[in-house]
Design a protein around this motif. Sequence first.
Motif, PDB file in Angstrom:
ATOM      1  N   UNK A 241      -9.779  -2.491  12.444  1.00 30.99           N
ATOM      2  CA  UNK A 241      -9.105  -1.195  12.411  1.00 30.99           C
ATOM      3  C   UNK A 241      -9.094  -0.714  10.969  1.00 30.99           C
ATOM      4  N   UNK A 242      -9.973   0.192  10.644  1.00 34.40           N
ATOM      5  CA  UNK A 242     -10.085   0.727   9.289  1.00 34.40           C
ATOM      6  C   UNK A 242     -10.738   2.093   9.372  1.00 34.40           C
ATOM      7  N   UNK A 243     -10.361   2.955   8.456  1.00 32.86           N
ATOM      8  CA  UNK A 243     -10.939   4.300   8.406  1.00 32.86           C
ATOM      9  C   UNK A 243     -12.263   4.264   7.663  1.00 32.86           C
ATOM     10  N   UNK A 244     -13.347   4.743   8.269  1.00 33.50           N
ATOM     11  CA  UNK A 244     -14.635   4.757   7.569  1.00 33.50           C
ATOM     12  C   UNK A 244     -14.675   5.820   6.481  1.00 33.50           C
ATOM     13  N   UNK A 245     -15.796   5.887   5.792  1.00 32.25           N
ATOM     14  CA  UNK A 245     -15.926   6.781   4.645  1.00 32.25           C
ATOM     15  C   UNK A 245     -15.847   8.249   5.067  1.00 32.25           C
ATOM     16  N   UNK A 246     -16.376   8.595   6.220  1.00 32.43           N
ATOM     17  CA  UNK A 246     -16.363   9.982   6.707  1.00 32.43           C
ATOM     18  C   UNK A 246     -15.409  10.118   7.898  1.00 32.43           C
TER      19      UNK A 246
ATOM     20  N   UNK B  67       0.819  -1.201   0.000  1.00 30.59           N
ATOM     21  CA  UNK B  67       0.000   0.000   0.000  1.00 30.59           C
ATOM     22  C   UNK B  67       0.858   1.258   0.000  1.00 30.59           C
ATOM     23  N   UNK B  68       2.038   1.183  -0.623  1.00 27.37           N
ATOM     24  CA  UNK B  68       2.874   2.371  -0.713  1.00 27.37           C
ATOM     25  C   UNK B  68       2.194   3.455  -1.543  1.00 27.37           C
ATOM     26  N   UNK B  69       1.581   3.058  -2.653  1.00 26.09           N
ATOM     27  CA  UNK B  69       0.877   4.009  -3.511  1.00 26.09           C
ATOM     28  C   UNK B  69      -0.632   3.812  -3.465  1.00 26.09           C
ATOM     29  N   UNK B  70      -1.124   2.911  -2.617  1.00 22.60           N
ATOM     30  CA  UNK B  70      -2.555   2.671  -2.488  1.00 22.60           C
ATOM     31  C   UNK B  70      -3.000   3.078  -1.086  1.00 22.60           C
ATOM     32  N   UNK B  71      -4.279   2.880  -0.808  1.00 22.82           N
ATOM     33  CA  UNK B  71      -4.849   3.290   0.461  1.00 22.82           C
ATOM     34  C   UNK B  71      -5.232   2.060   1.281  1.00 22.82           C
ATOM     35  N   UNK B  72      -5.285   2.246   2.582  1.00 24.25           N
ATOM     36  CA  UNK B  72      -5.666   1.147   3.457  1.00 24.25           C
ATOM     37  C   UNK B  72      -7.098   0.715   3.159  1.00 24.25           C
ATOM     38  N   UNK B  73      -7.403  -0.567   3.303  1.00 24.09           N
ATOM     39  CA  UNK B  73      -8.746  -1.053   2.958  1.00 24.09           C
ATOM     40  C   UNK B  73      -9.820  -0.397   3.819  1.00 24.09           C
ATOM     41  N   UNK B  74     -10.993  -0.146   3.256  1.00 25.20           N
ATOM     42  CA  UNK B  74     -12.093   0.429   4.033  1.00 25.20           C
ATOM     43  C   UNK B  74     -12.736  -0.617   4.918  1.00 25.20           C
TER      44      UNK B  74
END
Length: 274
Positions: A157-162, A92-99
């Motif tokens: 542990x994941x960042x939600x949409x908002x 995930x160097x150029x991608x984002x952590x999974x939602x």
Amino acid sequence: MAFPLQRGITPPEIEFLSEMELVTVVPRQRLEGLELLSGPTERLLPPQRATLPLWLAILLKRQRRVNIVPPHWLHPECLQIVLQFETETNEYTDAFSPPPRLPGQPRPGGDNRRQPTTTLPRPKYTLDGERYYPTPPFLPQNTALATSETSETDKEIALPYHWLEVGNMLLDAASDDLTEPDQIRRLLKDLREVRMSKMRKGVDVLDTAAVGGGGVSLTGVGAMEIGEMRGFVAGVVEGLRKIGASREQARREQLAEEGPTQGYTQDDDDDMEF
């Protein structure tokens, strides 16, 4: 003369929509349920936890009627894990952590036979009786899970949409309910800078996307991040399309000036006469 409206949804509008996110509160006073446009709210009975929309929870917090329980991902340890995942993981160097997983979505690479009860799909019904499944901001992605509902291994542990909007609003209105708010504010700022730099790096593939040869992956990107980069990305793609169209027009004009016999040799003419 009135200014033209900005294309797409604006950041203030995104923040307004995020106020419908559901959060967990601990009431300090008894309060009957309210009939809102989004549906009835739970009855507040101390010290039982309840789920309320974020805007209502902030309003009651300012009136000192409730305390807001921060979601699991808003703790400093969880934010630090996400930040390390964004910066140190090669995948995930150029991608984002999974939602976060959607309701009913199986855990990747895990045992899908046992799922926590909070992830089961719960359909809702319209006034006409039609069934539908809610999406953000009407998903319990920012509610605090009780210990009896889920174990430590089931906490995701994941960042939600908002994530950015909810985190900033809770820091402004309920910083005393958060664990180490100064560190949380710093981690949110670092996460935003890292993820925005990744989006700016994605401009390199916009040249291919402009001519229909590919696209930009936005899996795991938050609503505010999309809103802030929408104008920039749309402007870059539109500019690349104009450049590509001008190049194609120049190539066609050059071919027209050269004529249909350009490139033929004398041997080709002899073969045609024969």
